[in-house]
Design a protein around this motif. Structure first.
Motif, short mmCIF file in Angstrom:
data_model
loop_
_atom_site.label_atom_id
_atom_site.label_comp_id
_atom_site.label_asym_id
_atom_site.label_seq_id
_atom_site.Cartn_x
_atom_site.Cartn_y
_atom_site.Cartn_z
N SER A 1 -5.76 6.29 -1.74
CA SER A 1 -4.86 5.05 -0.84
C SER A 1 -5.43 3.97 -1.71
O SER A 1 -5.94 3.65 -2.87
CB SER A 1 -6.00 4.29 0.27
N THR B 1 0.04 5.83 -0.46
CA THR B 1 -0.69 7.24 -0.59
C THR B 1 -0.67 7.95 -0.98
O THR B 1 0.87 8.22 -2.00
CB THR B 1 -1.36 7.65 1.55
N THR C 1 0.80 -1.39 -0.36
CA THR C 1 0.08 0.45 0.32
C THR C 1 1.08 1.41 0.09
O THR C 1 2.14 1.61 0.46
CB THR C 1 -0.69 -0.12 1.17
#
Length: 98
Positions: free
Chosen positions: A63, A29, A27
């Motif tokens: 995200s 951002t 992940t």
């Protein structure tokens, strides 16, 4: 001197831009808060196709997660209005899940 045009301030940050583990979502951002109107484009190139999903957090950030299924180096291209954001393309090293 040359006129420097700054296309807003789009930044990308998070662990998924530098490393990941196979079969686990990586992940990061993307912050487009100060960027004004424009389009965000994401691409990931590497040993496997990585499914990308992007969630708009409604606060100027997104995200992003991707799922690498083979180890190796992945290039993560983050562009805003067709311009690479600072640091793009990022290189993430994905390792096996042992």
């Amino acid at each position: 001197g040359a006129m420097v045009v700054n296309c807003g301030h789009v930044t990308a940050y998070g662990p998924g831009l530098t490393h990941g583990v196979v079969n686990k979502p990586a992940t990061f951002t993307v912050n487009t808060k100060d960027a004004g109107e424009g389009g965000l484009s994401l691409a990931i190139e590497g040993p496997s196709k990585a499914e990308i999903s992007c969630t708009d957090n409604q606060d100027g950030t997104c995200s992003v997660s991707y799922l690498p299924v083979l180890p190796g180096d992945y290039s993560i291209l983050v562009k805003y209005n067709e311009q690479h954001v600072p640091g793009s393309p990022f290189t993430a090293r994905v390792t096996g899940d042992d």
